[in-house]
Design an enzyme around this catalytic site. Structure first.
Site, PDB file in Angstrom:
ATOM      1  N   GLU A  84       0.818  -1.216   0.000  1.00  0.00           N
ATOM      2  CA  GLU A  84       0.000   0.000   0.000  1.00  0.00           C
ATOM      3  C   GLU A  84       0.854   1.270   0.000  1.00  0.00           C
ATOM      4  O   GLU A  84       0.520   2.252  -0.667  1.00  0.00           O
ATOM      5  CB  GLU A  84      -0.912  -0.018   1.243  1.00  0.00           C
ATOM      6  N   ASP A  85       1.940   1.267   0.725  1.00  0.00           N
ATOM      7  CA  ASP A  85       2.654   2.525   0.998  1.00  0.00           C
ATOM      8  C   ASP A  85       4.090   2.604   0.478  1.00  0.00           C
ATOM      9  O   ASP A  85       4.767   3.613   0.696  1.00  0.00           O
ATOM     10  CB  ASP A  85       2.692   2.781   2.515  1.00  0.00           C
TER      11      ASP A  85
HETATM   12  N1  LIG Z   1      -3.005   6.999  14.328  1.00  0.00           N
HETATM   13  C1  LIG Z   1      -1.967   7.294  13.522  1.00  0.00           C
HETATM   14  N2  LIG Z   1      -1.954   6.808  12.252  1.00  0.00           N
HETATM   15  C2  LIG Z   1      -0.893   7.111  11.467  1.00  0.00           C
HETATM   16  C3  LIG Z   1       0.176   7.894  11.948  1.00  0.00           C
HETATM   17  N3  LIG Z   1       1.089   8.001  10.956  1.00  0.00           N
HETATM   18  C4  LIG Z   1       0.632   7.306   9.921  1.00  0.00           C
HETATM   19  N4  LIG Z   1      -0.579   6.754  10.207  1.00  0.00           N
HETATM   20  C5  LIG Z   1      -1.386   5.939   9.276  1.00  0.00           C
HETATM   21  O1  LIG Z   1      -2.416   6.767   8.780  1.00  0.00           O
HETATM   22  C6  LIG Z   1      -3.544   5.945   8.408  1.00  0.00           C
HETATM   23  C7  LIG Z   1      -4.801   6.633   8.893  1.00  0.00           C
HETATM   24  O2  LIG Z   1      -4.889   7.883   8.308  1.00  0.00           O
HETATM   25  P1  LIG Z   1      -6.027   8.221   7.264  1.00  0.00           P
HETATM   26  O3  LIG Z   1      -5.869   9.647   6.841  1.00  0.00           O
HETATM   27  O4  LIG Z   1      -7.346   7.801   7.834  1.00  0.00           O
HETATM   28  O5  LIG Z   1      -5.771   7.235   6.042  1.00  0.00           O
HETATM   29  P2  LIG Z   1      -4.786   7.267   4.784  1.00  0.00           P
HETATM   30  O6  LIG Z   1      -3.395   7.560   5.303  1.00  0.00           O
HETATM   31  O7  LIG Z   1      -4.914   5.886   4.230  1.00  0.00           O
HETATM   32  O8  LIG Z   1      -5.279   8.318   3.828  1.00  0.00           O
HETATM   33  C8  LIG Z   1      -3.314   4.560   8.990  1.00  0.00           C
HETATM   34  O9  LIG Z   1      -3.051   3.706   7.886  1.00  0.00           O
HETATM   35  P3  LIG Z   1      -3.211   2.127   7.901  1.00  0.00           P
HETATM   36  O10 LIG Z   1      -2.271   1.551   8.912  1.00  0.00           O
HETATM   37  O11 LIG Z   1      -3.097   1.684   6.486  1.00  0.00           O
HETATM   38  O12 LIG Z   1      -4.626   1.765   8.485  1.00  0.00           O
HETATM   39  P4  LIG Z   1      -6.152   2.155   8.139  1.00  0.00           P
HETATM   40  O13 LIG Z   1      -6.400   3.483   8.757  1.00  0.00           O
HETATM   41  O14 LIG Z   1      -6.312   2.152   6.644  1.00  0.00           O
HETATM   42  O15 LIG Z   1      -6.922   1.112   8.798  1.00  0.00           O
HETATM   43  C9  LIG Z   1      -2.085   4.772   9.916  1.00  0.00           C
HETATM   44  O16 LIG Z   1      -1.219   3.650   9.995  1.00  0.00           O
HETATM   45  C10 LIG Z   1       0.132   8.398  13.293  1.00  0.00           C
HETATM   46  O17 LIG Z   1       1.001   9.096  13.773  1.00  0.00           O
HETATM   47  N5  LIG Z   1      -0.960   8.061  14.042  1.00  0.00           N
END
Ligand SMILES: Nc1nc2c(ncn2[C@@H]2O[C@H](COP(=O)(O)OP(=O)(O)O)[C@@H](OP(=O)(O)OP(=O)(O)O)[C@H]2O)c(=O)[nH]1
Ligand SMILES: [Mn+2]
Length: 179
Positions: free
Chosen positions: A65-66
């Site tokens: 994904e990233d």
């Molecule tokens: N809480 C938090 N999240 C952070 C941080 N830095 C990066 N993230 C990531 O950001 C995602 C949530 O942010 P959003 O704005 O909702 O989503 P997006 O990045 O996909 O656009 C999560 O992705 P993901 O792991 O792919 O999970 P999901 O939200 O898609 O389930 C999370 O891992 C941080 O400092 N705190």
């Protein structure tokens, strides 16, 4: 050293190389790799998960994904089972955000048990992270919206791992949300 330990080190090394230039969104810019390592640790430590493929998929869950990682690359290095779990938890970043979020809610109940475990631990890690510190630029409303959306996803993952689900339920309850 046993072969599963060797495999986990190989996997965490691969993920660290892939995420090497990425940082979390918190003000301190924590290295991104802390997140996949933490998700795998939640599974083993709190979820009692010993399935090596689930732990590997947790370590790799955000690589496709990233980062520039492809499924083919994962398949060649880690095999079809780990790769399939990662694919199940990978959002299509070409879609608009709102659509991606909606698809997670829709797809959650149809995921494999292995992918459901990774999704539960991913949400638990991210919600704890939000309680610990707010990402740069996020309002209190945006944080609450993430909890509301995460609860909708987790509803579709119920019946997978009681320990993780109970911990998630407590976090949702603190925000006035029910599972
Ligand atoms: N809480 C938090 N999240 C952070 C941080 N830095 C990066 N993230 C990531 O950001 C995602 C949530 O942010 P959003 O704005 O909702 O989503 P997006 O990045 O996909 O656009 C999560 O992705 P993901 O792991 O792919 O999970 P999901 O939200 O898609 O389930 C999370 O891992 C941080 O400092 N705190
Ligand atoms: Mn994640």
């Amino acid at each position: 050293m046993d072969s599963e330990a060797v495999l986990l080190l190989e996997t965490v090394h691969f993920a660290a190389e892939k995420h090497r230039n990425q940082r979390r969104k918190d003000p301190e810019g924590t290295p991104y790799i802390n997140h996949p390592i933490g998700v795998a640790r939640i599974l083993s430590n709190e979820g009692g998960v010993t399935d090596i493929e689930v732990l590997q998929a947790a370590l790799l869950h955000d690589t496709v994904e990233d980062t520039d990682t492809t499924s083919e690359e994962l398949e060649a290095k880690f095999g079809p089972i780990v790769t399939h779990i990662v694919q199940e938890v990978t959002d299509d970043k070409r879609l608009p955000k709102q659509e991606r979020k909606r698809l997670q809610v829709e797809h959650a109940p149809h995921c494999s048990q292995q992918a459901k475990l990774v999704k539960l631990a991913d949400k638990l890690y991210n919600l704890r992270d939000l309680n610990a510190c707010v990402p740069v630029g996020w309002s209190a409303e945006r944080v609450q919206e993430y909890f509301v959306w995460a609860a909708e996803v987790v509803k579709g993952l119920k019946g997978t791992n009681l320990a993780l689900e109970e911990k998630l339920e407590k976090l949702f309850k603190q925000r006035g949300l029910k599972l």
